[in-house]
Design a protein around this motif. Structure first.
Motif, PDB file in Angstrom:
ATOM      1  N   SER A   2      -5.170  -4.879   7.515  1.00 23.52           N
ATOM      2  CA  SER A   2      -4.917  -6.165   7.372  1.00 23.52           C
ATOM      3  C   SER A   2      -3.342  -6.358   7.297  1.00 23.52           C
ATOM      4  CB  SER A   2      -5.559  -6.590   5.922  1.00 23.52           C
ATOM      5  OG  SER A   2      -5.096  -5.805   5.017  1.00 23.52           O
ATOM      6  N   LYS A   3      -2.966  -7.421   7.513  1.00 24.36           N
ATOM      7  CA  LYS A   3      -1.337  -7.806   7.511  1.00 24.36           C
ATOM      8  C   LYS A   3      -0.884  -7.662   6.099  1.00 24.36           C
ATOM      9  CE  LYS A   3      -0.940 -10.259  11.764  1.00 24.36           C
ATOM     10  NZ  LYS A   3      -0.286 -11.530  12.240  1.00 24.36           N
ATOM     11  N   PRO A   4       0.342  -7.226   5.753  1.00 31.16           N
ATOM     12  CA  PRO A   4       0.814  -7.265   4.466  1.00 31.16           C
ATOM     13  C   PRO A   4       0.834  -8.695   3.794  1.00 31.16           C
ATOM     14  CG  PRO A   4       2.291  -6.045   5.984  1.00 31.16           C
ATOM     15  CD  PRO A   4       1.234  -6.838   6.856  1.00 31.16           C
ATOM     16  N   SER A   5       0.867  -8.866   2.575  1.00 32.51           N
ATOM     17  CA  SER A   5       0.842  -9.943   1.806  1.00 32.51           C
ATOM     18  C   SER A   5       2.604 -10.212   1.718  1.00 32.51           C
ATOM     19  CB  SER A   5       0.326  -9.906   0.671  1.00 32.51           C
ATOM     20  OG  SER A   5      -0.999  -9.729   0.686  1.00 32.51           O
ATOM     21  N   ILE A   6       2.561 -11.708   1.558  1.00 32.99           N
ATOM     22  CA  ILE A   6       3.930 -12.070   1.436  1.00 32.99           C
ATOM     23  C   ILE A   6       3.968 -12.891  -0.057  1.00 32.99           C
ATOM     24  CG2 ILE A   6       5.911 -13.357   2.423  1.00 32.99           C
ATOM     25  CD1 ILE A   6       4.810 -11.481   4.351  1.00 32.99           C
ATOM     26  N   VAL A   7       4.967 -12.417  -0.721  1.00 32.82           N
ATOM     27  CA  VAL A   7       5.197 -13.036  -2.201  1.00 32.82           C
ATOM     28  C   VAL A   7       6.673 -13.421  -2.056  1.00 32.82           C
ATOM     29  CG1 VAL A   7       5.341 -12.734  -4.682  1.00 32.82           C
ATOM     30  CG2 VAL A   7       3.481 -12.000  -3.390  1.00 32.82           C
ATOM     31  N   ALA A 225       7.367  -4.120  10.151  1.00 34.26           N
ATOM     32  CA  ALA A 225       7.754  -2.519   9.448  1.00 34.26           C
ATOM     33  C   ALA A 225       6.772  -1.915   8.426  1.00 34.26           C
ATOM     34  CB  ALA A 225       8.875  -2.543   9.127  1.00 34.26           C
ATOM     35  N   VAL A 226       6.140  -2.743   7.616  1.00 32.17           N
ATOM     36  CA  VAL A 226       5.394  -2.232   6.676  1.00 32.17           C
ATOM     37  C   VAL A 226       3.966  -2.025   7.290  1.00 32.17           C
ATOM     38  CG1 VAL A 226       3.899  -3.022   4.825  1.00 32.17           C
ATOM     39  CG2 VAL A 226       6.487  -3.475   5.045  1.00 32.17           C
ATOM     40  N   ALA A 227       3.581  -2.838   8.188  1.00 31.71           N
ATOM     41  CA  ALA A 227       2.238  -2.521   8.873  1.00 31.71           C
ATOM     42  C   ALA A 227       2.128  -1.322   9.815  1.00 31.71           C
ATOM     43  CB  ALA A 227       1.824  -3.747   9.743  1.00 31.71           C
ATOM     44  N   ALA A 228       3.278  -1.148  10.158  1.00 33.57           N
ATOM     45  CA  ALA A 228       3.545   0.230  11.013  1.00 33.57           C
ATOM     46  C   ALA A 228       3.359   1.463  10.418  1.00 33.57           C
ATOM     47  CB  ALA A 228       4.768   0.217  11.865  1.00 33.57           C
ATOM     48  N   LYS A 229       3.555   1.571   9.032  1.00 34.64           N
ATOM     49  CA  LYS A 229       3.851   2.688   8.370  1.00 34.64           C
ATOM     50  C   LYS A 229       2.212   3.367   8.122  1.00 34.64           C
ATOM     51  CE  LYS A 229       7.839   2.014   5.589  1.00 34.64           C
ATOM     52  NZ  LYS A 229       8.480   1.911   4.360  1.00 34.64           N
TER      53      LYS A 229
END
Length: 229
Positions: A2-7, A225-229
Motif C-alpha cells: 500500500s502507498k505510504p501515508s501522509i501526515v 522513494a519510501v514505497a520503493a524501499k
C-alpha cells in the motif's frame, strides 16, 4: 504494498486546513492522509499532538511540515513510523538551536515589521501582515488567511526539544524564493545542511496554497522513494 501515508504539520498563523489544496488529490491517489491540529502553545505539545495523529494512519509515513511545522516534524519525525520528511519553506533547528535562534542568524524578513503581540500571542497586522505571508494569493484568499490566522504563543519560537529526525531520515525541501516570512537563505542553508533533495519555487511563504501542483510533485517523489524501499 500500500502507498505510504501522509501526515501534515502546519506552521504559525495557520491550521491543518492550509493543506486543503493537497489533501483531496493525495487521497484520490490512494494515500491515507491526516493533518495534525495543535494549539501553537508549546513545541512539546505540538509534537505530541502530531505523534498522536500517527496512530490514525498506517505506516510508513511521509511527514510534511510547513514553516514552524518544520520544527515539529524535526522532532516528531524521530518516531519509527516516519520514513521520510518533507519541509515546505520551513525552519529546521539542530540540537543547539530553537526556531528563533535559527532565524536570528539571517536577515529579518518583512513579516517581523507587520506583527502585533497582544494577549500573549503573536498576530499578523491587519492590512500589512498577510501580504508578507501569502502575497501571491488572490485578494479573496488573503482575506481568508487573515480571518482564520491562528496566533502562536509569544514564547513558542524560544522553546527547544531533543531529537533531530533529519539527521537520520531522508528529507525533501521546498525553498520559496520570494518568501517574506522565512528568509530564503535560511531555507537554502537548512536544506543543504540536512542533505535534502531540494526544489526551488518562485513563491511566497505558502506554496502549498499558491502552487499546490508543484508541492504535490515533491510529496509524490518522497512517497515513491519510501514505497520503493
Amino acid at each position: 504494498m500500500s502507498k505510504p501515508s501522509i501526515v501534515f504539520a502546519h506552521g504559525i498563523w495557520a491550521d491543518g486546513s492550509c493543506f486543503q489544496k493537497l489533501i483531496p488529490t493525495l487521497r484520490a491517489e490512494g494515500h491515507e492522509v491526516m493533518a495534525a491540529q495543535y494549539g501553537l502553545d508549546t513545541v512539546k505539545g505540538d509534537v505530541d499532538a502530531t505523534i498522536r495523529t500517527f496512530g490514525r494512519v498506517s505506516g510508513p509515513i511521509v511527514l510534511v511540515g510547513h514553516s514552524y511545522g518544520g520544527t515539529v516534524i524535526t522532532h516528531a519525525g524521530m518516531d519509527p513510523r516516519v520514513a521520510a520528511l518533507v519541509y515546505i519553506a520551513a525552519v529546521a533547528p539542530d540540537e543547539t538551536e530553537t526556531s528563533q535562534s535559527q532565524q536570528e542568524k539571517f536577515a529579518k524578513t518583512d513579516v517581523f515589521k507587520n506583527i502585533d503581540v497582544a494577549d500573549g500571542r503573536v498576530w499578523l497586522k491587519p492590512g500589512s501582515g498577510v501580504p508578507c505571508f501569502a502575497g501571491d494569493l488572490s485578494a479573496d484568499e488573503q482575506e481568508v488567511v487573515y480571518a482564520t490566522h491562528f496566533a502562536p504563543d509569544a514564547d513558542l519560537f524560544n522553546q527547544k526539544l531533543d531529537g533531530i529526525a533529519w539527521r537520520s531520515k531522508p528529507s525533501w525541501y521546498i525553498v520559496a524564493t520570494e518568501d517574506r516570512t522565512v528568509n530564503p537563505e535560511l531555507q537554502r542553508f537548512v536544506s543543504k545542511r540536512m542533505g535534502a533533495t531540494t526544489t526551488e519555487l518562485t513563491s511566497s511563504h505558502v506554496p502549498m496554497l499558491s502552487q499546490p501542483r508543484a508541492v504535490l510533485d515533491v510529496i509524490r517523489k518522497a512517497a515513491a522513494a519510501v514505497a520503493a524501499k
